[in-house]
Write a protein that holds these residues in place. Structure first.
Motif, PDB file in Angstrom:
ATOM      1  N   CYS A 101      54.791 -19.905 -67.536  1.00  0.00           N
ATOM      2  CA  CYS A 101      55.412 -20.803 -66.565  1.00  0.00           C
ATOM      3  C   CYS A 101      56.902 -20.984 -66.880  1.00  0.00           C
ATOM      4  O   CYS A 101      57.314 -20.909 -68.043  1.00  0.00           O
ATOM      5  CB  CYS A 101      54.709 -22.159 -66.562  1.00  0.00           C
ATOM      6  N   THR A 102      57.683 -21.235 -65.856  1.00  0.00           N
ATOM      7  CA  THR A 102      59.134 -21.394 -66.027  1.00  0.00           C
ATOM      8  C   THR A 102      59.577 -22.737 -65.467  1.00  0.00           C
ATOM      9  O   THR A 102      58.814 -23.414 -64.760  1.00  0.00           O
ATOM     10  CB  THR A 102      59.895 -20.269 -65.311  1.00  0.00           C
ATOM     11  N   ASN A 103      60.822 -23.107 -65.791  1.00  0.00           N
ATOM     12  CA  ASN A 103      61.398 -24.376 -65.332  1.00  0.00           C
ATOM     13  C   ASN A 103      60.497 -25.575 -65.659  1.00  0.00           C
ATOM     14  O   ASN A 103      60.395 -26.532 -64.882  1.00  0.00           O
ATOM     15  CB  ASN A 103      61.664 -24.351 -63.821  1.00  0.00           C
ATOM     16  N   VAL A 104      59.812 -25.499 -66.790  1.00  0.00           N
ATOM     17  CA  VAL A 104      58.871 -26.557 -67.167  1.00  0.00           C
ATOM     18  C   VAL A 104      59.647 -27.775 -67.674  1.00  0.00           C
ATOM     19  O   VAL A 104      60.459 -27.673 -68.598  1.00  0.00           O
ATOM     20  CB  VAL A 104      57.897 -26.064 -68.256  1.00  0.00           C
ATOM     21  N   THR A 105      59.372 -28.919 -67.050  1.00  0.00           N
ATOM     22  CA  THR A 105      60.076 -30.153 -67.396  1.00  0.00           C
ATOM     23  C   THR A 105      59.076 -31.290 -67.559  1.00  0.00           C
ATOM     24  O   THR A 105      58.184 -31.461 -66.721  1.00  0.00           O
ATOM     25  CB  THR A 105      61.083 -30.548 -66.290  1.00  0.00           C
ATOM     26  N   VAL A 106      59.224 -32.056 -68.626  1.00  0.00           N
ATOM     27  CA  VAL A 106      58.377 -33.235 -68.830  1.00  0.00           C
ATOM     28  C   VAL A 106      58.987 -34.399 -68.064  1.00  0.00           C
ATOM     29  O   VAL A 106      60.110 -34.805 -68.320  1.00  0.00           O
ATOM     30  CB  VAL A 106      58.254 -33.578 -70.324  1.00  0.00           C
ATOM     31  N   GLN A 107      58.219 -34.936 -67.109  1.00  0.00           N
ATOM     32  CA  GLN A 107      58.714 -35.982 -66.221  1.00  0.00           C
ATOM     33  C   GLN A 107      58.188 -37.361 -66.577  1.00  0.00           C
ATOM     34  O   GLN A 107      58.623 -38.353 -66.017  1.00  0.00           O
ATOM     35  CB  GLN A 107      58.272 -35.677 -64.773  1.00  0.00           C
ATOM     36  N   GLY A 108      57.157 -37.420 -67.432  1.00  0.00           N
ATOM     37  CA  GLY A 108      56.444 -38.669 -67.695  1.00  0.00           C
ATOM     38  C   GLY A 108      57.363 -39.829 -68.023  1.00  0.00           C
ATOM     39  O   GLY A 108      58.384 -39.675 -68.697  1.00  0.00           O
ATOM     40  N   GLY A 109      57.009 -40.996 -67.510  1.00  0.00           N
ATOM     41  CA  GLY A 109      57.797 -42.190 -67.766  1.00  0.00           C
ATOM     42  C   GLY A 109      58.072 -42.939 -66.486  1.00  0.00           C
ATOM     43  O   GLY A 109      57.549 -42.622 -65.408  1.00  0.00           O
ATOM     44  N   HIS A 110      58.922 -43.960 -66.539  1.00  0.00           N
ATOM     45  CA  HIS A 110      59.253 -44.759 -65.364  1.00  0.00           C
ATOM     46  C   HIS A 110      59.928 -43.888 -64.317  1.00  0.00           C
ATOM     47  O   HIS A 110      60.858 -43.138 -64.603  1.00  0.00           O
ATOM     48  CB  HIS A 110      60.176 -45.911 -65.769  1.00  0.00           C
ATOM     49  N   GLY A 111      59.453 -43.971 -63.076  1.00  0.00           N
ATOM     50  CA  GLY A 111      60.053 -43.193 -62.001  1.00  0.00           C
ATOM     51  C   GLY A 111      59.592 -41.758 -61.941  1.00  0.00           C
ATOM     52  O   GLY A 111      60.256 -40.915 -61.326  1.00  0.00           O
ATOM     53  N   ASP A 112      58.437 -41.439 -62.570  1.00  0.00           N
ATOM     54  CA  ASP A 112      57.971 -40.050 -62.569  1.00  0.00           C
ATOM     55  C   ASP A 112      57.262 -39.664 -61.278  1.00  0.00           C
ATOM     56  O   ASP A 112      56.844 -38.521 -61.107  1.00  0.00           O
ATOM     57  CB  ASP A 112      57.040 -39.786 -63.759  1.00  0.00           C
ATOM     58  N   ARG A 113      57.070 -40.629 -60.361  1.00  0.00           N
ATOM     59  CA  ARG A 113      56.464 -40.403 -59.050  1.00  0.00           C
ATOM     60  C   ARG A 113      55.081 -39.766 -59.169  1.00  0.00           C
ATOM     61  O   ARG A 113      54.695 -38.896 -58.406  1.00  0.00           O
ATOM     62  CB  ARG A 113      57.378 -39.533 -58.176  1.00  0.00           C
ATOM     63  N   GLY A 114      54.333 -40.214 -60.165  1.00  0.00           N
ATOM     64  CA  GLY A 114      52.934 -39.847 -60.255  1.00  0.00           C
ATOM     65  C   GLY A 114      52.606 -38.558 -60.956  1.00  0.00           C
ATOM     66  O   GLY A 114      51.455 -38.127 -60.958  1.00  0.00           O
ATOM     67  N   ILE A 115      53.580 -37.888 -61.573  1.00  0.00           N
ATOM     68  CA  ILE A 115      53.301 -36.664 -62.322  1.00  0.00           C
ATOM     69  C   ILE A 115      53.958 -36.761 -63.690  1.00  0.00           C
ATOM     70  O   ILE A 115      54.887 -37.538 -63.901  1.00  0.00           O
ATOM     71  CB  ILE A 115      53.790 -35.397 -61.593  1.00  0.00           C
ATOM     72  N   ASP A 116      53.463 -35.934 -64.619  1.00  0.00           N
ATOM     73  CA  ASP A 116      54.002 -35.949 -65.977  1.00  0.00           C
ATOM     74  C   ASP A 116      54.799 -34.698 -66.322  1.00  0.00           C
ATOM     75  O   ASP A 116      55.729 -34.745 -67.122  1.00  0.00           O
ATOM     76  CB  ASP A 116      52.861 -36.127 -66.984  1.00  0.00           C
ATOM     77  N   VAL A 117      54.394 -33.552 -65.761  1.00  0.00           N
ATOM     78  CA  VAL A 117      55.070 -32.279 -66.045  1.00  0.00           C
ATOM     79  C   VAL A 117      55.192 -31.502 -64.743  1.00  0.00           C
ATOM     80  O   VAL A 117      54.283 -31.513 -63.905  1.00  0.00           O
ATOM     81  CB  VAL A 117      54.282 -31.429 -67.072  1.00  0.00           C
ATOM     82  N   SER A 118      56.322 -30.819 -64.555  1.00  0.00           N
ATOM     83  CA  SER A 118      56.508 -29.977 -63.376  1.00  0.00           C
ATOM     84  C   SER A 118      57.056 -28.620 -63.807  1.00  0.00           C
ATOM     85  O   SER A 118      57.534 -28.454 -64.936  1.00  0.00           O
ATOM     86  CB  SER A 118      57.474 -30.632 -62.385  1.00  0.00           C
ATOM     87  N   GLY A 119      56.977 -27.652 -62.924  1.00  0.00           N
ATOM     88  CA  GLY A 119      57.494 -26.320 -63.230  1.00  0.00           C
ATOM     89  C   GLY A 119      57.067 -25.319 -62.185  1.00  0.00           C
ATOM     90  O   GLY A 119      56.630 -25.682 -61.079  1.00  0.00           O
TER      91      GLY A 119
ATOM     92  N   HIS B 241      55.090 -34.227 -53.876  1.00  0.00           N
ATOM     93  CA  HIS B 241      55.690 -33.067 -54.545  1.00  0.00           C
ATOM     94  C   HIS B 241      55.345 -31.731 -53.879  1.00  0.00           C
ATOM     95  O   HIS B 241      55.830 -30.690 -54.348  1.00  0.00           O
ATOM     96  CB  HIS B 241      55.253 -33.039 -56.016  1.00  0.00           C
ATOM     97  N   THR B 242      54.521 -31.756 -52.842  1.00  0.00           N
ATOM     98  CA  THR B 242      54.106 -30.535 -52.124  1.00  0.00           C
ATOM     99  C   THR B 242      53.788 -29.386 -53.093  1.00  0.00           C
ATOM    100  O   THR B 242      54.276 -28.270 -52.947  1.00  0.00           O
ATOM    101  CB  THR B 242      55.185 -30.096 -51.120  1.00  0.00           C
ATOM    102  N   ALA B 243      52.968 -29.688 -54.093  1.00  0.00           N
ATOM    103  CA  ALA B 243      52.646 -28.696 -55.125  1.00  0.00           C
ATOM    104  C   ALA B 243      51.652 -27.671 -54.601  1.00  0.00           C
ATOM    105  O   ALA B 243      50.732 -27.998 -53.847  1.00  0.00           O
ATOM    106  CB  ALA B 243      52.082 -29.390 -56.352  1.00  0.00           C
ATOM    107  N   GLU B 244      51.826 -26.430 -55.044  1.00  0.00           N
ATOM    108  CA  GLU B 244      50.867 -25.373 -54.737  1.00  0.00           C
ATOM    109  C   GLU B 244      49.779 -25.294 -55.800  1.00  0.00           C
ATOM    110  O   GLU B 244      48.658 -24.865 -55.514  1.00  0.00           O
ATOM    111  CB  GLU B 244      51.594 -24.033 -54.630  1.00  0.00           C
ATOM    112  N   VAL B 245      50.129 -25.666 -57.010  1.00  0.00           N
ATOM    113  CA  VAL B 245      49.167 -25.722 -58.109  1.00  0.00           C
ATOM    114  C   VAL B 245      49.275 -27.102 -58.744  1.00  0.00           C
ATOM    115  O   VAL B 245      50.366 -27.536 -59.123  1.00  0.00           O
ATOM    116  CB  VAL B 245      49.440 -24.630 -59.168  1.00  0.00           C
ATOM    117  N   ALA B 246      48.138 -27.799 -58.844  1.00  0.00           N
ATOM    118  CA  ALA B 246      48.127 -29.149 -59.424  1.00  0.00           C
ATOM    119  C   ALA B 246      47.056 -29.223 -60.503  1.00  0.00           C
ATOM    120  O   ALA B 246      45.883 -28.984 -60.230  1.00  0.00           O
ATOM    121  CB  ALA B 246      47.856 -30.192 -58.333  1.00  0.00           C
ATOM    122  N   LEU B 247      47.460 -29.538 -61.726  1.00  0.00           N
ATOM    123  CA  LEU B 247      46.533 -29.641 -62.857  1.00  0.00           C
ATOM    124  C   LEU B 247      46.363 -31.101 -63.248  1.00  0.00           C
ATOM    125  O   LEU B 247      47.357 -31.832 -63.405  1.00  0.00           O
ATOM    126  CB  LEU B 247      47.051 -28.877 -64.081  1.00  0.00           C
TER     127      LEU B 247
END
Length: 343
Positions: A241-259, A296-302
């Motif tokens: 996976c690429t562009n992997v970013t940890v989003q967890g915390g205040h204001g994460d809009r319901g997700i913890d990691v994106s990429g 987030h209009t995700a195509e893959v959601a884990l």
């Protein structure tokens, strides 16, 4: 150090370590019934990788001891109420149930189970470390670490001295039996609270090199929430996976990691580092569906969790295209098995 076989022979030794039910999940994941508290005879046999008849023989030989630690057989109205509350579908007129404490008790009675042997060895390793941990100078020691050691020492004394004393007094006392049982229950509550406090301190401290662990799940059990999210991000990068970013915390809009997946699809991840005896429920999954698909209009959601999912949560995930990474699958993934959905 006491040999693990000693637990097979001494009920006093067994009684002294019965609060360490967390050891069960450090050796192997223990699946629970939907109530999150009990397991059936077949489930216990599967955990220890023995025949049901072997387990039934152990119960027959040690029924009184196991009953004192949560083993029970439901019939009639109690059985009907339990089936209704837990959603179990069974026509059986009797149902044997084991608490986690009773399962740990079985581990100290089963002779012909490698899993049970590993539990006994791990139990005694932890007890040995608690007894031999050196006392440092309080002036140069962090307050939380000092409190942690004090908690361990008090818990050890309660489990090894006070509770066995109450057990002996209860066995021989007639006039004050009820009062002694009530006092013993109070001591056990204190012991459990100290153990819970010790566990919370371990989580706050994060991963330490000197903390004993068994397997990848034990390592994750020692992580705090943020460290766990970074661990999942590392696994994603490992699998291409690429562009992997940890989003967890205040204001994460319901997700913890994106990429992005290896194939370039939009990826979002929810990470839940819960105790293995808890469950991810349908409201948890429903909330993530909204964040993943709408925001987030995700195509893959884990949805990654260190605990099991309820059957309803699994059903909702399947219907909405959420990939569930439960405790068992997470262990395989962390050990090197790639997730096909990330290709």
């Amino acid at each position: 150090m006491i040999n693990e076989s000693a637990l097979l022979e001494s009920q006093t030794l067994r009684d002294g370590v019965l609060e360490r039910t967390d050891v069960l999940d450090r050796v192997k994941a223990l699946s629970l019934l939907p109530d999150g508290m009990h397991v059936t005879t077949a489930m216990v046999a599967a955990y220890f990788e023995v025949a049901v008849k072997t387990l039934e023989s152990v119960v027959e030989d040690h029924r009184k001891e196991l009953a004192s630690n949560g083993y029970q057989v439901l019939t009639g109205t109690p059985l009907a109420l339990f089936k209704r509350a837990s959603g179990i579908q069974s026509r059986s007129k009797a149902l044997a149930l084991f608490s986690r404490r009773a399962v740990l008790n079985v581990a100290m009675l089963l002779r012909d189970s490698e899993v049970a042997r590993q539990v006994r060895v791990y139990l005694l390793d932890m007890e040995y470390l608690a007894r031999t941990q050196p006392v440092e100078n309080p002036a140069s020691t962090d307050t939380a670490s000092l409190d942690d050691r004090i908690d361990q020492r008090i818990t050890h004394i309660l489990g090894k001295t006070v509770l066995p004393m109450f057990n002996a007094l209860i066995e021989t006392s007639g006039e004050h039996r009820k009062e002694l049982i009530a006092l013993r229950a109070g001591v056990q509550r204190i012991e459990r609270r100290l153990h819970q406090h010790h566990t919370r301190l371990q989580r706050l401290e994060g991963v330490r090199d000197d903390r004993p662990t068994v397997g990848v799940m034990a390592a994750m059990g020692a992580m705090n929430g943020r460290t766990f999210e970074h661990h999942i991000a590392k696994l994603l990068r490992r699998d291409g996976c690429t562009n992997v970013t940890v989003q967890g915390g205040h204001g994460d809009r319901g997700i913890d990691v994106s990429g992005l997946t290896a194939g370039g699809r939009r990826l979002v991840v929810q990470c839940k580092r819960f105790a293995p005896y808890l469950n991810i429920t349908s409201p948890d999954v429903q909330k993530f569906v909204g964040a993943a698909k709408v925001l987030h209009t995700a195509e893959v959601a884990l949805f990654v969790a260190t605990c099991p999912f309820t059957s309803e949560a699994l059903s909702i995930a399947a219907e909405t295209g959420i990939t569930v990474v439960h405790r068992g699958l997470l262990e395989q993934w962390s050990a090197g098995e790639p997730l096909e959905v990330l290709e």
